[in-house]
Structures are given as structure tokens and as C-alpha cells.
Design a protein around this motif. Structure first.
Motif, PDB file in Angstrom:
ATOM      1  N   HIS A  53      -5.670   2.727   3.565  1.00 47.70           N
ATOM      2  CA  HIS A  53      -5.163   2.407   4.892  1.00 47.70           C
ATOM      3  C   HIS A  53      -5.364   1.081   5.377  1.00 47.70           C
ATOM      4  O   HIS A  53      -6.721   0.441   5.153  1.00 47.70           O
ATOM      5  N   SER A  54      -4.407   0.587   6.065  1.00 47.17           N
ATOM      6  CA  SER A  54      -4.629  -0.711   6.754  1.00 47.17           C
ATOM      7  C   SER A  54      -5.249  -0.469   8.124  1.00 47.17           C
ATOM      8  O   SER A  54      -5.350   0.869   8.571  1.00 47.17           O
ATOM      9  N   LYS A  55      -5.575  -1.355   8.939  1.00 50.17           N
ATOM     10  CA  LYS A  55      -6.108  -1.250  10.341  1.00 50.17           C
ATOM     11  C   LYS A  55      -5.281  -0.459  11.124  1.00 50.17           C
ATOM     12  O   LYS A  55      -5.809   0.609  11.925  1.00 50.17           O
ATOM     13  N   ASP A  56      -3.940  -0.562  10.957  1.00 56.14           N
ATOM     14  CA  ASP A  56      -3.075   0.093  11.812  1.00 56.14           C
ATOM     15  C   ASP A  56      -2.608   1.356  11.378  1.00 56.14           C
ATOM     16  O   ASP A  56      -1.640   2.029  11.800  1.00 56.14           O
ATOM     17  N   GLY A  57      -3.187   1.620  10.239  1.00 54.16           N
ATOM     18  CA  GLY A  57      -2.967   3.179   9.741  1.00 54.16           C
ATOM     19  C   GLY A  57      -1.824   3.147   8.804  1.00 54.16           C
ATOM     20  O   GLY A  57      -1.526   4.408   8.269  1.00 54.16           O
ATOM     21  N   MET A  92       3.367  10.928   0.413  1.00 56.39           N
ATOM     22  CA  MET A  92       4.463  11.791   1.318  1.00 56.39           C
ATOM     23  C   MET A  92       3.587  12.742   2.139  1.00 56.39           C
ATOM     24  O   MET A  92       4.062  12.907   3.462  1.00 56.39           O
ATOM     25  N   TYR A  93       2.545  13.219   1.801  1.00 59.45           N
ATOM     26  CA  TYR A  93       1.610  14.277   2.697  1.00 59.45           C
ATOM     27  C   TYR A  93       0.732  13.569   3.419  1.00 59.45           C
ATOM     28  O   TYR A  93       0.049  14.263   4.114  1.00 59.45           O
ATOM     29  N   ASP A  94       0.275  12.422   3.230  1.00 54.10           N
ATOM     30  CA  ASP A  94      -0.758  11.640   3.977  1.00 54.10           C
ATOM     31  C   ASP A  94      -0.044  11.483   5.332  1.00 54.10           C
ATOM     32  O   ASP A  94       0.992  10.933   5.755  1.00 54.10           O
ATOM     33  N   PRO A  95      -0.746  12.136   6.273  1.00 55.59           N
ATOM     34  CA  PRO A  95      -0.401  11.999   7.875  1.00 55.59           C
ATOM     35  C   PRO A  95      -0.264  10.444   8.319  1.00 55.59           C
ATOM     36  O   PRO A  95       0.496  10.345   9.124  1.00 55.59           O
ATOM     37  N   LYS A  96      -1.062   9.650   7.954  1.00 54.67           N
ATOM     38  CA  LYS A  96      -1.097   8.227   8.428  1.00 54.67           C
ATOM     39  C   LYS A  96       0.227   7.531   7.731  1.00 54.67           C
ATOM     40  O   LYS A  96       0.650   6.573   8.536  1.00 54.67           O
ATOM     41  N   ALA A  97       0.550   7.894   6.599  1.00 56.34           N
ATOM     42  CA  ALA A  97       1.777   7.174   6.168  1.00 56.34           C
ATOM     43  C   ALA A  97       3.092   7.947   6.691  1.00 56.34           C
ATOM     44  O   ALA A  97       3.977   7.221   7.074  1.00 56.34           O
ATOM     45  N   GLN A  98       2.953   9.128   7.126  1.00 59.72           N
ATOM     46  CA  GLN A  98       4.234   9.875   7.881  1.00 59.72           C
ATOM     47  C   GLN A  98       4.226   9.032   9.456  1.00 59.72           C
ATOM     48  O   GLN A  98       5.268   9.076   9.805  1.00 59.72           O
ATOM     49  N   ALA A  99       3.066   8.966   9.911  1.00 56.54           N
ATOM     50  CA  ALA A  99       3.267   8.214  11.166  1.00 56.54           C
ATOM     51  C   ALA A  99       3.366   6.630  11.249  1.00 56.54           C
ATOM     52  O   ALA A  99       4.046   6.163  12.298  1.00 56.54           O
ATOM     53  N   ASN A 100       2.856   5.995  10.235  1.00 54.78           N
ATOM     54  CA  ASN A 100       2.873   4.455  10.136  1.00 54.78           C
ATOM     55  C   ASN A 100       3.617   3.907   9.062  1.00 54.78           C
ATOM     56  O   ASN A 100       3.612   2.609   9.011  1.00 54.78           O
ATOM     57  N   GLY A 101       4.123   4.715   8.337  1.00 55.55           N
ATOM     58  CA  GLY A 101       4.768   3.967   7.102  1.00 55.55           C
ATOM     59  C   GLY A 101       3.818   3.822   5.693  1.00 55.55           C
ATOM     60  O   GLY A 101       2.551   4.037   6.027  1.00 55.55           O
ATOM     61  N   MET A 102       4.273   3.021   4.869  1.00 57.26           N
ATOM     62  CA  MET A 102       3.554   2.356   4.121  1.00 57.26           C
ATOM     63  C   MET A 102       3.997   1.091   3.312  1.00 57.26           C
ATOM     64  O   MET A 102       4.877   0.442   3.737  1.00 57.26           O
ATOM     65  N   CYS A 103       2.714   0.547   2.592  1.00 51.27           N
ATOM     66  CA  CYS A 103       3.115  -0.714   1.988  1.00 51.27           C
ATOM     67  C   CYS A 103       2.751  -0.484   0.344  1.00 51.27           C
ATOM     68  O   CYS A 103       1.923   0.091   0.059  1.00 51.27           O
ATOM     69  N   ILE A 104       3.488  -1.320  -0.301  1.00 60.60           N
ATOM     70  CA  ILE A 104       3.204  -1.425  -1.825  1.00 60.60           C
ATOM     71  C   ILE A 104       2.458  -2.979  -1.711  1.00 60.60           C
ATOM     72  O   ILE A 104       3.229  -3.706  -1.533  1.00 60.60           O
ATOM     73  N   LEU A 105       1.587  -2.936  -2.585  1.00 59.78           N
ATOM     74  CA  LEU A 105       0.707  -4.321  -2.773  1.00 59.78           C
ATOM     75  C   LEU A 105       0.440  -4.395  -4.056  1.00 59.78           C
ATOM     76  O   LEU A 105      -0.089  -3.879  -4.515  1.00 59.78           O
ATOM     77  N   PRO A 127       9.908   9.946   0.961  1.00 58.61           N
ATOM     78  CA  PRO A 127      10.292   9.945   2.316  1.00 58.61           C
ATOM     79  C   PRO A 127       9.236   9.275   3.116  1.00 58.61           C
ATOM     80  O   PRO A 127       9.069   9.848   4.389  1.00 58.61           O
ATOM     81  N   CYS A 128       8.706   8.321   2.965  1.00 59.39           N
ATOM     82  CA  CYS A 128       8.025   7.321   3.949  1.00 59.39           C
ATOM     83  C   CYS A 128       8.436   5.922   4.174  1.00 59.39           C
ATOM     84  O   CYS A 128       9.180   5.618   3.053  1.00 59.39           O
ATOM     85  N   LYS A 129       8.444   5.566   5.173  1.00 58.93           N
ATOM     86  CA  LYS A 129       8.975   4.353   5.662  1.00 58.93           C
ATOM     87  C   LYS A 129       8.400   3.196   4.912  1.00 58.93           C
ATOM     88  O   LYS A 129       7.049   2.889   5.232  1.00 58.93           O
ATOM     89  N   MET A 130       9.006   2.421   4.242  1.00 60.61           N
ATOM     90  CA  MET A 130       8.411   1.240   3.314  1.00 60.61           C
ATOM     91  C   MET A 130       8.514   0.031   4.448  1.00 60.61           C
ATOM     92  O   MET A 130       9.521  -0.461   4.822  1.00 60.61           O
ATOM     93  N   LYS A 131       7.145  -0.206   5.060  1.00 56.83           N
ATOM     94  CA  LYS A 131       7.126  -0.950   6.095  1.00 56.83           C
ATOM     95  C   LYS A 131       7.025  -2.655   5.544  1.00 56.83           C
ATOM     96  O   LYS A 131       7.263  -3.642   6.216  1.00 56.83           O
ATOM     97  N   PRO A 141     -10.270   5.841  -0.238  1.00 56.11           N
ATOM     98  CA  PRO A 141     -10.238   6.722   0.733  1.00 56.11           C
ATOM     99  C   PRO A 141      -9.001   7.836   0.774  1.00 56.11           C
ATOM    100  O   PRO A 141      -9.012   8.788   1.290  1.00 56.11           O
ATOM    101  N   VAL A 142      -8.015   7.363   0.232  1.00 52.77           N
ATOM    102  CA  VAL A 142      -6.807   8.311   0.355  1.00 52.77           C
ATOM    103  C   VAL A 142      -6.907   9.319  -1.024  1.00 52.77           C
ATOM    104  O   VAL A 142      -6.546  10.627  -1.026  1.00 52.77           O
ATOM    105  N   VAL A 143      -7.232   8.689  -2.127  1.00 50.56           N
ATOM    106  CA  VAL A 143      -7.159   9.546  -3.692  1.00 50.56           C
ATOM    107  C   VAL A 143      -8.384  10.249  -3.790  1.00 50.56           C
ATOM    108  O   VAL A 143      -8.556  11.316  -4.401  1.00 50.56           O
TER     109      VAL A 143
END
Length: 185
Positions: A13-17, A54-67, A99-103, A168-170
């Protein structure tokens, strides 16, 4: 675990979730993809990671990034790394299904051919989507800036100088030496 290692993937997760899905082409072994893991196990791993996202609460609230660290991978090596059968299935999985917003999409150590492709594809992408894509040749220091500091970047990811030692996620879902896996049910 073996497939994650072969594919050079992890999450954090990033600092902003925001959920960050890390892919490091610099550590991927194309021979291992072909010979050491089955196509079914690779697909199963990608589907499992998609569900984790998809089921990560932080991804649901704050979106996701592919790096992705492209590690200056050549055109032919990039195009032949993923077996065609698997590539088709991954395209079906990733095109509008998660269904996660790609930010943010960040591509590092981009080879020359990728810059050309991005210029061509930019003509067909919306300005909104283009604003979410970042491509850097050798500006490794931009990654900690984008994510909130080196503590949000995995150790050993390219030359980013990250300090995050675990996933921390996986990691909570994986079997470690002598430790049972966490049940998802």
C-alpha cells in the motif's frame, strides 16, 4: 509462492492507502515461466491476486496502482515472455473485470520501443487515462515520491532504494515454513 517469485510480483500500500501491484521484469526468468510453473498455476496465481486486490479494503476505498519495472526488456523478449495461451486468458481477466479504480500506472526503465508504442496508443486514450500513466526511463527516485517514501517501496525493486521488507498484502495468506495458510473462508 513459487509462481509469485517466478513472475516477480508482490503487493503493498502507498502512504495514502492505494493498493500497489508491483511487477519486476528485472527478476522474471522467462525459462522458469515456461518450464518451472504450469500455465494453470500461473493463471491461478493471477486470478488469486486479482481477488486479493478486489477484496482489499484499502483498494476498495483508495483505488490501485500498477507499478512495473520493464528493466529495459527488448521488444521480442517482452512479447514472448508470456505464453500465448496464458496471455489470452490474462487479457480476458484484466480487461474491465477487476472492480478497483486504477488510479496510477507507472512504468520504469522503459525501453525505447515502449516509448514509441505509448505515443501511438496515446492518440486513442482519453486525457484522463493518459494523466494516470507515468513512464520513467531512469528516474527511480520518482517512485518513493509518488507513494509516500521509501518505506512504501519493496526492497530490491529496481533501483528505487525501497525499505519495505515484506509484502503486507499477500504475505498473510501464504504458507511459511511450518506455518499453516490463513483460511479465506
Amino acid at each position: 509462492q513459487k509462481v509469485l517469485k517466478v513472475w516477480g510480483m508482490q503487493m503493498s500500500h502507498s502512504k495514502d492507502g492505494m493498493l500497489v501491484w508491483w511487477i519486476d521484469m528485472g527478476v522474471i526468468d522467462p525459462k522458469a515461466i515456461r518450464d518451472d510453473v504450469s500455465l494453470e498455476d500461473s493463471l491461478r496465481c493471477f486470478v488469486w491476486l486479482a481477488h486479493v486486490a478486489m477484496y482489499d479494503p484499502k483498494a476498495q476505498a483508495n483505488g490501485m496502482c500498477i507499478l512495473e519495472n520493464m528493466a529495459s526488456t527488448g521488444f521480442w523478449a517482452s512479447m514472448t515472455m508470456v505464453p500465448m495461451k496464458l496471455g489470452v486468458k490474462l487479457d480476458r481477466l484484466t480487461m474491465g473485470v477487476i472492480p478497483c479504480k486504477m488510479k496510477l500506472i507507472v512504468i520504469l526503465d522503459t525501453p525505447r520501443w515502449m516509448g514509441i508504442f505509448m505515443k501511438i496508443f496515446s492518440m486513442f486514450m482519453s486525457k484522463k487515462m493518459m494523466s494516470r500513466m507515468k513512464s520513467y526511463k531512469k528516474e527511480w527516485e520518482k517512485v518513493p515520491e509518488l507513494l509516500g517514501g521509501p518505506e512504501y517501496v519493496p526492497k530490491g525493486f529496481g533501483e528505487c532504494k525501497g525499505t519495505l521488507a515484506s509484502d503486507p498484502v499477500v504475505d498473510p495468506y501464504l504458507v511459511r515454513e511450518g506455518i499453516e495458510a490463513v483460511s479465506l473462508s
